[in-house]
Design an enzyme around this catalytic site. Structure first.
Site, PDB file in Angstrom:
ATOM      1  N   ASP A 114       0.849  -1.188   0.000  1.00 20.09           N
ATOM      2  CA  ASP A 114       0.000   0.000   0.000  1.00 20.09           C
ATOM      3  C   ASP A 114       0.892   1.248   0.000  1.00 20.09           C
ATOM      4  O   ASP A 114       1.736   1.393  -0.878  1.00 20.09           O
ATOM      5  CB  ASP A 114      -0.948  -0.078   1.208  1.00 20.09           C
ATOM      6  N   HIS A 277      -7.303  -6.907   0.812  1.00 22.67           N
ATOM      7  CA  HIS A 277      -6.234  -5.928   0.645  1.00 22.67           C
ATOM      8  C   HIS A 277      -5.070  -6.147   1.609  1.00 22.67           C
ATOM      9  O   HIS A 277      -3.908  -6.035   1.219  1.00 22.67           O
ATOM     10  CB  HIS A 277      -6.807  -4.524   0.835  1.00 22.67           C
TER      11      HIS A 277
END
Length: 305
Positions: A114, A277
């Site tokens: 991320d 995620h």
């Protein structure tokens, strides 16, 4: 460098230290022996997000270094400047390079998830002699994301543009951080100690501001830095591994991530991780195996057909 003196709740056998680097301090967990791998977390996590991956990498014969990025967790939180340069990926990459020097590692692999993937990219671009392998997890370069942005991106990733606004996001988030982060922080999935660490962090208004400054830098100085790299033809010199989550939207937004990265690296390979995620928390066996295998692999240029 000073040890915290605390008994780690996570990362058994690791040392927890506070290291002075680049005008700030980094809280860091480090342990193991062998080839060093630097792990860089994303938003809104801390280094605790790696608590299931790091021991697996140590067991596979690696040294693992996992800091909180500047502005996040227990690391230093510089007062923001108008340019946002103090929270840029270049500043964070310099932090990381200096951290590895202090810990005695000249060359190392780096994996970033991320927001940490942007720091890892900047580290590989700015310090090519030191980074041996780059693993980017659920990320494409910021400039690639912005230049492909459409209504789908703006709808799904609206928080990028909200976080970039002055002052308003701080007021909204600090009014009720539990509510704001509820859908991103499930204790059963994360692990209780990891969840507790995250929630302590987001109840600190200085952390909220530091994380928002990360996004403000992303849409200003970080974007400028990446565009300058492209104009100069500056590319990643080391092999690159791209990992993306099967239940996230990277493929929906960009198609083949390897194609998006074609302008940044010649030696690249990729794999889909069966996960949401936060893959380091949800699929640690797959993630650790992918990183370990890649860190040991030869470069594509040396592979036989």
């Amino acid at each position: 460098m000073s040890d915290t003196g605390e008994v780690p709740r996570l990362f058994p056998g690791f040392t927890e230290s506070v290291v002075a680097v680049n005008g700030t301090t980094l809280f860091v967990r480090h342990g193991g022996s062998g080839t060093p791998i630097l792990l860089l977390h994303g938003h809104p996590r801390t280094s605790a997000t790696w608590h299931r991956v790091a021991p697996r990498l140590v067991a596979a014969g690696f040294t693992v270094v996992a800091p909180d990025l500047r502005g996040y967790g227990r690391s230093g939180k510089p007062e923001p400047d108008e340019s946002h340069r103090l929270h840029s990926k270049r500043a964070m990459a310099t932090d990381a390079a200096e951290l590895m020097t202090v810990l005695g590692f000249d060359r190392f692999a780096v994996a970033g998830h991320d927001r940490g993937s942007y720091v890892a990219l900047r580290l590989a671009l700015d310090h090519p002699a030191r980074v041996t392998r780059l693993v980017s997890m659920d990320g494409v370069p910021i400039s690639e994301a912005i230049e492909r942005a459409d209504a789908c991106f703006a709808t799904a990733w609206w928080h990028w543009f909200f976080f970039a606004q002055p002052e308003i996001p701080e007021r909204v988030i600090t009014a009720d951080p539990d509510a704001w982060y509820a859908d991103k922080a499930d204790a059963a999935t994360m692990g209780v100690a990891n969840h507790d660490e995250l929630m302590r962090a987001v109840h600190d208004p200085r952390t909220i501001r530091g994380m928002l400054e990360d996004y403000r830098a992303g849409l200003t100085v970080d974007l400028d830095d990446e565009r300058a790299d492209r104009l100069r033809g500056h590319r990643v010199a080391c092999p690159v591994l791209l990992l993306w989550s099967s239940r996230d939207d990277l493929e929906d937004l960009y198609g083949d991530p390897l194609a998006v990265w074609a302008g940044w690296a010649d030696d690249r390979r990729g794999a889909r991780i069966e996960s949401g995620h936060h893959m380091a928390e949800e699929a640690p066996d797959q993630v650790a195996a992918a990183i370990a295998g890649f860190a040991r692999s030869p470069s594509a240029s040396s592979l036989k057909p």
